[in-house]
Design a protein around this motif. Structure first.
Motif, PDB file in Angstrom:
ATOM      1  N   HIS A  51       0.819  -1.222   0.000  1.00  0.00           N
ATOM      2  CA  HIS A  51       0.000   0.000   0.000  1.00  0.00           C
ATOM      3  C   HIS A  51       0.852   1.270   0.000  1.00  0.00           C
ATOM      4  CE1 HIS A  51      -3.310  -2.714   1.231  1.00  0.00           C
ATOM      5  NE2 HIS A  51      -4.068  -1.828   0.613  1.00  0.00           N
ATOM      6  N   ASN A  52       1.772   1.359  -0.948  1.00  0.00           N
ATOM      7  CA  ASN A  52       2.572   2.566  -1.137  1.00  0.00           C
ATOM      8  C   ASN A  52       2.222   3.217  -2.471  1.00  0.00           C
ATOM      9  OD1 ASN A  52       4.604   2.172   1.202  1.00  0.00           O
ATOM     10  ND2 ASN A  52       4.763   0.246   0.078  1.00  0.00           N
ATOM     11  N   LEU A  53       2.528   4.513  -2.571  1.00  0.00           N
ATOM     12  CA  LEU A  53       2.352   5.257  -3.817  1.00  0.00           C
ATOM     13  C   LEU A  53       3.701   5.777  -4.277  1.00  0.00           C
ATOM     14  CD1 LEU A  53       0.783   6.888  -6.013  1.00  0.00           C
ATOM     15  CD2 LEU A  53       0.569   8.723  -4.309  1.00  0.00           C
ATOM     16  N   TRP A  54       4.039   5.505  -5.531  1.00  0.00           N
ATOM     17  CA  TRP A  54       5.206   6.104  -6.168  1.00  0.00           C
ATOM     18  C   TRP A  54       4.721   7.027  -7.280  1.00  0.00           C
ATOM     19  CZ3 TRP A  54       5.974   1.172  -4.165  1.00  0.00           C
ATOM     20  CH2 TRP A  54       7.171   0.946  -3.468  1.00  0.00           C
ATOM     21  N   TYR A  55       5.213   8.273  -7.294  1.00  0.00           N
ATOM     22  CA  TYR A  55       4.858   9.186  -8.376  1.00  0.00           C
ATOM     23  C   TYR A  55       5.964  10.222  -8.530  1.00  0.00           C
ATOM     24  CZ  TYR A  55       3.219  12.715  -4.929  1.00  0.00           C
ATOM     25  OH  TYR A  55       3.122  13.635  -3.912  1.00  0.00           O
ATOM     26  N   GLY A  56       5.908  11.017  -9.608  1.00  0.00           N
ATOM     27  CA  GLY A  56       6.967  11.975  -9.851  1.00  0.00           C
ATOM     28  C   GLY A  56       6.571  13.042 -10.838  1.00  0.00           C
ATOM     29  N   ALA A  57       7.496  13.971 -11.066  1.00  0.00           N
ATOM     30  CA  ALA A  57       7.242  15.124 -11.925  1.00  0.00           C
ATOM     31  C   ALA A  57       7.867  14.913 -13.295  1.00  0.00           C
ATOM     32  CB  ALA A  57       7.811  16.387 -11.283  1.00  0.00           C
ATOM     33  N   GLY A  58       7.446  15.741 -14.255  1.00  0.00           N
ATOM     34  CA  GLY A  58       8.022  15.698 -15.590  1.00  0.00           C
ATOM     35  C   GLY A  58       7.373  14.645 -16.464  1.00  0.00           C
ATOM     36  N   SER A  59       7.757  14.637 -17.731  1.00  0.00           N
ATOM     37  CA  SER A  59       7.165  13.693 -18.676  1.00  0.00           C
ATOM     38  C   SER A  59       7.907  12.370 -18.730  1.00  0.00           C
ATOM     39  CB  SER A  59       7.140  14.320 -20.077  1.00  0.00           C
ATOM     40  OG  SER A  59       8.464  14.645 -20.488  1.00  0.00           O
ATOM     41  N   VAL A 118       2.789  -5.548  -2.910  1.00  0.00           N
ATOM     42  CA  VAL A 118       1.363  -5.859  -2.780  1.00  0.00           C
ATOM     43  C   VAL A 118       0.577  -4.557  -2.647  1.00  0.00           C
ATOM     44  CG1 VAL A 118      -0.386  -7.073  -1.431  1.00  0.00           C
ATOM     45  CG2 VAL A 118       1.903  -8.050  -1.635  1.00  0.00           C
ATOM     46  N   ASN A 119      -0.436  -4.366  -3.503  1.00  0.00           N
ATOM     47  CA  ASN A 119      -1.361  -3.229  -3.377  1.00  0.00           C
ATOM     48  C   ASN A 119      -0.674  -1.872  -3.499  1.00  0.00           C
ATOM     49  OD1 ASN A 119      -3.758  -4.875  -2.776  1.00  0.00           O
ATOM     50  ND2 ASN A 119      -2.758  -5.272  -0.818  1.00  0.00           N
ATOM     51  N   ASN A 120       0.312  -1.762  -4.363  1.00  0.00           N
ATOM     52  CA  ASN A 120       0.993  -0.487  -4.580  1.00  0.00           C
ATOM     53  C   ASN A 120       0.495   0.178  -5.860  1.00  0.00           C
ATOM     54  OD1 ASN A 120       3.245  -0.687  -2.415  1.00  0.00           O
ATOM     55  ND2 ASN A 120       3.393  -2.637  -3.510  1.00  0.00           N
ATOM     56  N   ILE A 121       0.712   1.502  -5.948  1.00  0.00           N
ATOM     57  CA  ILE A 121       0.361   2.267  -7.143  1.00  0.00           C
ATOM     58  C   ILE A 121       1.627   2.947  -7.658  1.00  0.00           C
ATOM     59  CG2 ILE A 121      -0.959   4.219  -8.050  1.00  0.00           C
ATOM     60  CD1 ILE A 121      -3.141   3.571  -6.027  1.00  0.00           C
ATOM     61  N   PHE A 122       1.882   2.760  -8.959  1.00  0.00           N
ATOM     62  CA  PHE A 122       3.047   3.360  -9.608  1.00  0.00           C
ATOM     63  C   PHE A 122       2.542   4.295 -10.702  1.00  0.00           C
ATOM     64  CE2 PHE A 122       4.004  -1.066  -8.446  1.00  0.00           C
ATOM     65  CZ  PHE A 122       5.062  -0.901  -7.564  1.00  0.00           C
ATOM     66  N   ASN A 146      -1.634  -7.546  -6.986  1.00  0.00           N
ATOM     67  CA  ASN A 146      -2.626  -6.470  -6.844  1.00  0.00           C
ATOM     68  C   ASN A 146      -2.015  -5.075  -6.894  1.00  0.00           C
ATOM     69  OD1 ASN A 146      -4.866  -8.311  -6.431  1.00  0.00           O
ATOM     70  ND2 ASN A 146      -4.034  -8.676  -4.392  1.00  0.00           N
ATOM     71  N   ASN A 147      -1.111  -4.847  -7.831  1.00  0.00           N
ATOM     72  CA  ASN A 147      -0.519  -3.525  -8.027  1.00  0.00           C
ATOM     73  C   ASN A 147      -1.114  -2.866  -9.266  1.00  0.00           C
ATOM     74  OD1 ASN A 147       1.862  -3.651  -5.958  1.00  0.00           O
ATOM     75  ND2 ASN A 147       1.996  -5.571  -7.097  1.00  0.00           N
ATOM     76  N   ILE A 148      -0.984  -1.540  -9.330  1.00  0.00           N
ATOM     77  CA  ILE A 148      -1.494  -0.774 -10.464  1.00  0.00           C
ATOM     78  C   ILE A 148      -0.384   0.125 -10.998  1.00  0.00           C
ATOM     79  CG2 ILE A 148      -3.144   0.974 -11.231  1.00  0.00           C
ATOM     80  CD1 ILE A 148      -5.046   0.028  -9.100  1.00  0.00           C
ATOM     81  N   THR A 149      -0.199   0.141 -12.314  1.00  0.00           N
ATOM     82  CA  THR A 149       0.666   1.119 -12.957  1.00  0.00           C
ATOM     83  C   THR A 149      -0.205   2.076 -13.763  1.00  0.00           C
ATOM     84  OG1 THR A 149       0.976  -0.199 -14.972  1.00  0.00           O
ATOM     85  CG2 THR A 149       2.524  -0.572 -13.158  1.00  0.00           C
ATOM     86  N   PHE A 150       0.289   3.318 -13.903  1.00  0.00           N
ATOM     87  CA  PHE A 150      -0.443   4.301 -14.703  1.00  0.00           C
ATOM     88  C   PHE A 150       0.545   5.280 -15.299  1.00  0.00           C
ATOM     89  CE2 PHE A 150      -3.210   8.237 -14.962  1.00  0.00           C
ATOM     90  CZ  PHE A 150      -3.876   7.817 -16.101  1.00  0.00           C
ATOM     91  N   ASP A 166      -5.932   4.272 -14.768  1.00  0.00           N
ATOM     92  CA  ASP A 166      -6.005   5.397 -13.827  1.00  0.00           C
ATOM     93  C   ASP A 166      -6.473   4.890 -12.457  1.00  0.00           C
ATOM     94  OD1 ASP A 166      -6.537   7.733 -12.413  1.00  0.00           O
ATOM     95  OD2 ASP A 166      -7.387   8.769 -14.156  1.00  0.00           O
ATOM     96  N   PRO A 167      -5.670   5.074 -11.392  1.00  0.00           N
ATOM     97  CA  PRO A 167      -6.084   4.600 -10.068  1.00  0.00           C
ATOM     98  C   PRO A 167      -7.262   5.375  -9.491  1.00  0.00           C
ATOM     99  CG  PRO A 167      -3.719   4.975 -10.176  1.00  0.00           C
ATOM    100  CD  PRO A 167      -4.299   5.597 -11.395  1.00  0.00           C
ATOM    101  N   GLN A 168      -7.504   6.591  -9.989  1.00  0.00           N
ATOM    102  CA  GLN A 168      -8.636   7.432  -9.581  1.00  0.00           C
ATOM    103  C   GLN A 168      -8.631   7.716  -8.082  1.00  0.00           C
ATOM    104  OE1 GLN A 168     -12.446   6.653 -11.528  1.00  0.00           O
ATOM    105  NE2 GLN A 168     -11.433   5.240 -12.944  1.00  0.00           N
ATOM    106  N   MET A 169      -7.508   8.238  -7.608  1.00  0.00           N
ATOM    107  CA  MET A 169      -7.442   8.756  -6.249  1.00  0.00           C
ATOM    108  C   MET A 169      -8.132  10.113  -6.185  1.00  0.00           C
ATOM    109  SD  MET A 169      -3.521   7.708  -5.252  1.00  0.00           S
ATOM    110  CE  MET A 169      -2.877   8.029  -6.895  1.00  0.00           C
ATOM    111  N   ALA A 170      -8.480  10.548  -5.008  1.00  0.00           N
ATOM    112  CA  ALA A 170      -9.189  11.816  -4.849  1.00  0.00           C
ATOM    113  C   ALA A 170      -8.398  12.975  -5.438  1.00  0.00           C
ATOM    114  CB  ALA A 170      -9.495  12.070  -3.377  1.00  0.00           C
ATOM    115  N   ASN A 171      -7.094  12.968  -5.262  1.00  0.00           N
ATOM    116  CA  ASN A 171      -6.242  14.046  -5.775  1.00  0.00           C
ATOM    117  C   ASN A 171      -5.397  13.537  -6.947  1.00  0.00           C
ATOM    118  OD1 ASN A 171      -5.386  16.675  -5.826  1.00  0.00           O
ATOM    119  ND2 ASN A 171      -3.977  16.493  -4.110  1.00  0.00           N
TER     120      ASN A 171
END
Length: 310
Positions: free
Chosen positions: A201-209, A226-230, A246-250, A278-283
């Protein structure tokens, strides 16, 4: 009544073995000590140290051969003067520092937390904000056991291991890992010999293209995701022989899609993984834009992660 009195007496006796110390480097805030080092030096094993928020950073300190709990106000205190406790790194040395806990601190200024010689086990890092620095757990030819990283923000920060050491029963859960590519490419490295190292249950994200790695060039093996979002992060580069469930990439518009992590480098698809949805988080809009925030709402409101996972 006799049983209640006995229970209260027992609780009072147990509490009597530890003390609470307070620290503030602001003259307007009353505390027992004005440096964390002074409080650490005065404390006995099992004591708790509360660090007040302050507009001034706290100097680095060294914790030697004693188990402590050190607590700050968090990274976004909800009060009239929302000062954080910024600490310019610290060193933990000695096996008897085992079972220490660090909560609500902001490790800023490219600072490093160093787990030094005679390594301690079972350290817990909870709800801290690591900014442009690292946690160095890299004494060579050593076995580290039972570390917990929960609810932290890794803001261009990393956990650095040693490829000659073994890491056993590590849990990374409910953390956010942000990268803008200006400091480092990857939030952990050196986990080559891993036993029960779980990312849950972690989120990885970043800036730029561009698509940046979640790990550096050092080989990381035998991990469980397990259950992470990239989001716009490469989860396949430099990670091998690991299991994904049960991971998601986007990859939002304008960013390239790297190899699917659970099909690359002898990794294992344990089921339930979803690629490029798209994981469709609130933000989600801010996440897609690579906007770092310590108070973003990462709640799942719809989409493939809603009421799924494990």
């Amino acid at each position: 009544m006799k049983q209640l009195f006995t229970l209260l007496l027992l609780v009072g006796t147990l509490n009597g073995f530890s003390a609470i110390h307070t620290v503030s480097n602001t003259p307007s805030t009353l505390a027992q000590f004005n440096t964390i080092q002074a409080a650490v030096t005065a404390a006995a094993g099992g004591d708790t140290i509360y660090v007040h928020g302050s507009p001034n950073p706290y100097a680095a300190f060294t914790q030697s051969s004693k188990q402590l709990t050190i607590i700050g106000p968090g990274w976004a205190p909800d009060k009239n003067l929302p000062f954080t406790a910024q600490v310019l790194g610290f060193t933990v040395t000695g096996a008897t520092c085992a079972n220490s806990e660090y909560q609500g601190l902001v490790i800023a200024g490219n600072s490093t937390i160093t787990i030094n010689n005679a390594k301690p086990d079972n350290l817990r890092f909870i709800r801290n904000h690591f900014v442009n620095g690292s946690i160095s757990i890299n004494q060579a030819n050593t076995t580290y056991t039972g570390y917990l990283f929960e609810g932290n923000i890794f803001d261009n920060a990393s956990v650095d291991a040693n490829g000659t050491s073994t890491y056993q029963n590590f849990i990374f859960q409910n953390n956010s890992f942000f990268e803008n590519g200006t400091v480092r490419d990857g939030n952990f490295n050196g986990f080559s010999n891993s036993i029960n190292v779980l990312f849950n249950h972690n989120l990885w994200y970043g800036a730029g293209s561009g698509v940046r790695n979640i790990a550096t060039s050092n080989n990381n093996r035998f991990l469980t995701f397990v259950n992470n979002i990239f989001v716009r992060r490469n989860a396949s580069s430099s990670i091998s022989s690991s299991t994904y469930n049960n991971n998601i990439t986007f990859y939002p518009a304008g960013s390239a899609a790297p190899a699917i992590p659970w099909t690359a480098n002898s990794n294992v698809d344990g089921g339930g993984n979803v690629d490029n949805q798209d994981p469709q988080m609130a933000n989600q809009a801010a996440v897609n834009a690579g906007t770092a925030s310590s108070i973003s709402d990462f709640t799942i409101v719809a989409g493939p992660a809603n009421n799924t996972g494990s």
